[in-house]
Write a protein that holds these residues in place. Structure first.
Motif, short mmCIF file in Angstrom:
data_model
loop_
_atom_site.label_atom_id
_atom_site.label_comp_id
_atom_site.label_asym_id
_atom_site.label_seq_id
_atom_site.Cartn_x
_atom_site.Cartn_y
_atom_site.Cartn_z
N LEU A 62 -18.99 45.15 26.30
CA LEU A 62 -18.45 44.93 24.95
C LEU A 62 -17.53 43.71 24.91
O LEU A 62 -17.55 42.94 23.94
N LEU A 63 -16.75 43.51 25.96
CA LEU A 63 -15.87 42.34 26.03
C LEU A 63 -16.72 41.06 26.06
O LEU A 63 -16.42 40.09 25.33
N ALA A 64 -17.78 41.05 26.86
CA ALA A 64 -18.64 39.87 26.94
C ALA A 64 -19.32 39.58 25.60
O ALA A 64 -19.41 38.42 25.17
N PHE A 79 -7.82 42.85 24.93
CA PHE A 79 -8.79 43.91 25.22
C PHE A 79 -9.12 43.99 26.71
O PHE A 79 -9.26 45.08 27.26
N GLY A 80 -9.23 42.84 27.37
CA GLY A 80 -9.48 42.85 28.81
C GLY A 80 -8.33 43.50 29.57
O GLY A 80 -8.54 44.30 30.49
N GLY A 113 -9.52 53.42 23.74
CA GLY A 113 -9.09 52.58 22.63
C GLY A 113 -9.75 51.22 22.67
O GLY A 113 -10.20 50.70 21.64
N MET A 114 -9.84 50.64 23.86
CA MET A 114 -10.50 49.33 24.01
C MET A 114 -11.97 49.43 23.68
O MET A 114 -12.51 48.63 22.92
N ILE A 115 -12.64 50.44 24.24
CA ILE A 115 -14.08 50.59 24.01
C ILE A 115 -14.38 50.85 22.54
O ILE A 115 -15.27 50.22 21.96
N ALA A 116 -13.63 51.73 21.92
CA ALA A 116 -13.87 52.04 20.49
C ALA A 116 -13.59 50.82 19.62
O ALA A 116 -14.39 50.50 18.71
#
Length: 128
Positions: A62-64, A79-80, A113-116
């Motif tokens: 998701l970050l990429a 986020f990372g 939280g980051m993933i959502a």
């Protein structure tokens, strides 16, 4: 241009390797070749490593994707860092004996939280 995702992918990989070496060490000390051998320490170390393997990849993907779509660098680092801190806190809290429940809990809060957040951000960007 500086890429952000490889930094966090590398750091989370190093964390995963530390967790993996802890499993290997437990295997050697308990002489357990496969599975947990009924040893609670072995089981805990395996689950700490597996939990990282279960959550980190989707967060990094998701970050990429967010980076490829042009998310501002400050948000990518936020986020990372959330994913890295979440995985490290969870591993520390879950792997301790006795468990450090607040660390485990905050590790999951940060990770989920980051993933959502990035799931929603990627969806929104895709729809615009």
């Amino acid at each position: 241009m500086i890429s952000v995702t490889p930094i966090y992918a590398g750091l989370i990989t190093l964390l995963f390797l530390v967790l993996s070496f802890r499993v290997v060490g437990a295997r050697r000390s308990t002489k357990t070749s496969v599975g947990d051998g009924g040893n609670e320490v072995m089981l805990k170390r395996m689950r700490v490593q597996a939990n990282c393997a279960e959550y980190a990849p989707i967060g990094l993907i998701l970050l990429a994707l967010a980076e490829l779509q042009g998310m501002p660098m400050v948000w990518l680092h936020l986020f990372g860092a959330m994913l890295l801190a979440g995985r490290a806190l969870h591993a520390w809290g879950f792997g301790a004996t006795p468990q450090i429940i607040p660390a485990r809990r905050w590790g999951m809060y940060l990770t989920v939280g980051m993933i959502a957040s990035l799931a929603l951000a990627n969806i929104a960007h895709g729809l615009i």
